[in-house]
Write a protein that holds these residues in place. Sequence first.
Motif, PDB file in Angstrom:
ATOM      1  N   ILE A  13       0.849  -1.188   0.000  1.00  0.00           N
ATOM      2  CA  ILE A  13       0.000   0.000   0.000  1.00  0.00           C
ATOM      3  C   ILE A  13       0.884   1.236   0.000  1.00  0.00           C
ATOM      4  N   GLU A  14       0.551   2.161  -0.885  1.00  0.00           N
ATOM      5  CA  GLU A  14       1.312   3.396  -0.905  1.00  0.00           C
ATOM      6  C   GLU A  14       0.334   4.551  -0.788  1.00  0.00           C
ATOM      7  N   HIS A  15       0.600   5.418   0.137  1.00  0.00           N
ATOM      8  CA  HIS A  15      -0.311   6.527   0.369  1.00  0.00           C
ATOM      9  C   HIS A  15       0.484   7.710   0.894  1.00  0.00           C
ATOM     10  N   LYS A  16       0.338   8.832   0.240  1.00  0.00           N
ATOM     11  CA  LYS A  16       1.078  10.027   0.658  1.00  0.00           C
ATOM     12  C   LYS A  16       2.566   9.730   0.873  1.00  0.00           C
ATOM     13  N   GLU A  17       3.144   9.036  -0.094  1.00  0.00           N
ATOM     14  CA  GLU A  17       4.575   8.711  -0.092  1.00  0.00           C
ATOM     15  C   GLU A  17       5.030   7.786   1.023  1.00  0.00           C
ATOM     16  N   GLU A  19       4.956   3.857   2.359  1.00  0.00           N
ATOM     17  CA  GLU A  19       4.647   2.514   1.888  1.00  0.00           C
ATOM     18  C   GLU A  19       4.486   1.590   3.071  1.00  0.00           C
ATOM     19  N   LEU A  20       3.440   0.777   3.015  1.00  0.00           N
ATOM     20  CA  LEU A  20       3.341  -0.259   4.024  1.00  0.00           C
ATOM     21  C   LEU A  20       2.799  -1.523   3.391  1.00  0.00           C
ATOM     22  N   ASP A  21       3.091  -2.649   4.031  1.00  0.00           N
ATOM     23  CA  ASP A  21       2.551  -3.921   3.567  1.00  0.00           C
ATOM     24  C   ASP A  21       1.470  -4.331   4.545  1.00  0.00           C
ATOM     25  N   TYR A  22       0.304  -4.638   3.980  1.00  0.00           N
ATOM     26  CA  TYR A  22      -0.875  -4.882   4.791  1.00  0.00           C
ATOM     27  C   TYR A  22      -1.421  -6.265   4.495  1.00  0.00           C
ATOM     28  N   CYS A  23      -1.710  -7.034   5.542  1.00  0.00           N
ATOM     29  CA  CYS A  23      -2.301  -8.353   5.337  1.00  0.00           C
ATOM     30  C   CYS A  23      -3.820  -8.234   5.493  1.00  0.00           C
ATOM     31  N   PRO A  24      -4.576  -8.436   4.419  1.00  0.00           N
ATOM     32  CA  PRO A  24      -6.034  -8.308   4.517  1.00  0.00           C
ATOM     33  C   PRO A  24      -6.648  -9.420   5.367  1.00  0.00           C
ATOM     34  N   ALA A  25      -5.931 -10.524   5.534  1.00  0.00           N
ATOM     35  CA  ALA A  25      -6.476 -11.643   6.302  1.00  0.00           C
ATOM     36  C   ALA A  25      -6.415 -11.370   7.806  1.00  0.00           C
ATOM     37  N   CYS A  26      -5.253 -10.983   8.327  1.00  0.00           N
ATOM     38  CA  CYS A  26      -5.131 -10.793   9.777  1.00  0.00           C
ATOM     39  C   CYS A  26      -5.001  -9.316  10.157  1.00  0.00           C
ATOM     40  N   GLU A  27      -4.971  -8.446   9.150  1.00  0.00           N
ATOM     41  CA  GLU A  27      -4.867  -6.999   9.360  1.00  0.00           C
ATOM     42  C   GLU A  27      -3.569  -6.571  10.050  1.00  0.00           C
ATOM     43  N   GLY A  28      -2.543  -7.381   9.893  1.00  0.00           N
ATOM     44  CA  GLY A  28      -1.230  -6.993  10.372  1.00  0.00           C
ATOM     45  C   GLY A  28      -0.578  -6.037   9.381  1.00  0.00           C
ATOM     46  N   TRP A  30       3.284  -4.409   8.024  1.00  0.00           N
ATOM     47  CA  TRP A  30       4.746  -4.370   8.032  1.00  0.00           C
ATOM     48  C   TRP A  30       5.190  -2.997   7.548  1.00  0.00           C
ATOM     49  N   LEU A  31       6.063  -2.376   8.311  1.00  0.00           N
ATOM     50  CA  LEU A  31       6.630  -1.094   7.890  1.00  0.00           C
ATOM     51  C   LEU A  31       8.119  -1.261   7.682  1.00  0.00           C
ATOM     52  N   ASP A  32       8.607  -0.871   6.517  1.00  0.00           N
ATOM     53  CA  ASP A  32      10.042  -0.891   6.285  1.00  0.00           C
ATOM     54  C   ASP A  32      10.699   0.132   7.196  1.00  0.00           C
ATOM     55  N   SER A  33      12.002  -0.052   7.369  1.00  0.00           N
ATOM     56  CA  SER A  33      12.763   0.865   8.197  1.00  0.00           C
ATOM     57  C   SER A  33      12.516   2.325   7.775  1.00  0.00           C
ATOM     58  N   GLY A  34      12.224   3.171   8.734  1.00  0.00           N
ATOM     59  CA  GLY A  34      12.028   4.592   8.438  1.00  0.00           C
ATOM     60  C   GLY A  34      10.590   4.978   8.140  1.00  0.00           C
ATOM     61  N   GLU A  35       9.745   3.972   7.805  1.00  0.00           N
ATOM     62  CA  GLU A  35       8.360   4.307   7.443  1.00  0.00           C
ATOM     63  C   GLU A  35       7.527   4.710   8.663  1.00  0.00           C
ATOM     64  N   ILE A 123      -5.727   3.119   4.885  1.00  0.00           N
ATOM     65  CA  ILE A 123      -5.714   1.820   4.234  1.00  0.00           C
ATOM     66  C   ILE A 123      -6.865   1.700   3.218  1.00  0.00           C
ATOM     67  N   ASP A 124      -8.059   2.137   3.593  1.00  0.00           N
ATOM     68  CA  ASP A 124      -9.205   2.059   2.680  1.00  0.00           C
ATOM     69  C   ASP A 124      -8.958   2.855   1.397  1.00  0.00           C
ATOM     70  N   GLU A 125      -8.469   4.073   1.555  1.00  0.00           N
ATOM     71  CA  GLU A 125      -8.205   4.913   0.389  1.00  0.00           C
ATOM     72  C   GLU A 125      -7.217   4.242  -0.554  1.00  0.00           C
ATOM     73  N   SER A 126      -6.180   3.664   0.011  1.00  0.00           N
ATOM     74  CA  SER A 126      -5.158   3.036  -0.818  1.00  0.00           C
ATOM     75  C   SER A 126      -5.698   1.797  -1.502  1.00  0.00           C
ATOM     76  N   LEU A 127      -6.512   1.011  -0.800  1.00  0.00           N
ATOM     77  CA  LEU A 127      -7.054  -0.208  -1.393  1.00  0.00           C
ATOM     78  C   LEU A 127      -8.016   0.130  -2.519  1.00  0.00           C
ATOM     79  N   ASN A 128      -8.777   1.205  -2.367  1.00  0.00           N
ATOM     80  CA  ASN A 128      -9.742   1.580  -3.387  1.00  0.00           C
ATOM     81  C   ASN A 128      -9.086   2.053  -4.686  1.00  0.00           C
ATOM     82  N   LYS A 129      -7.838   2.459  -4.578  1.00  0.00           N
ATOM     83  CA  LYS A 129      -7.122   2.929  -5.771  1.00  0.00           C
ATOM     84  C   LYS A 129      -6.785   1.777  -6.706  1.00  0.00           C
ATOM     85  N   HIS A 130      -6.714   0.539  -6.141  1.00  0.00           N
ATOM     86  CA  HIS A 130      -6.282  -0.595  -6.953  1.00  0.00           C
ATOM     87  C   HIS A 130      -7.419  -1.163  -7.787  1.00  0.00           C
TER      88      HIS A 130
END
Length: 130
Positions: A13-17, A19-28, A30-35, A123-130
């Motif tokens: 997911i990318e939003h306002k520069e 980036e995060l990785d989102y699991c739709p199953a468990c809603e966990g 992941w943020l890369d270093s610095g995010e 998260i919703d805004e970013s998912l709707n973009k796809h």
Amino acid sequence: MQCVTCKKPMLAIEHKEIELDYCPACEGVWLDSGELELLMESFRIANPAQVIEEKLKPAKDCPEKPRPCPVCRKKMEKMNFGDSEVLTDHCVNGEGIWFDKGELEKILNLHLDQAQEVLSVFIDESLNKH
Ligand SMILES: [Zn+2]
Ligand SMILES: [Zn+2]
């Protein structure tokens, strides 16, 4: 990238520069270093790098089992954020941080009134973009 807990593929997911990785199953999340710093900054939390450095401490006597990092597969280190009961998983190589469902909101909620709402909009805004 595979989810740390349920091993399902995560959505990038990318939003306002940020980036995060989102699991739709468990809603966990992941943020890369610095995010996390960037995310806090986007929510207008002052001095995020300093806040994180001061509040984040290695967890003592943690009952949870270590989990492998989704990037380098090494066992991650459990950290505790301030006085909260939030236990996050940190890559020992500094690749990033794993948040179980709700943990990221809890950390942001220490600084904001409505972090939960803000993050779900994010998260919703970013998912709707796809
Ligand atoms: Zn998952
Ligand atoms: Zn790693």
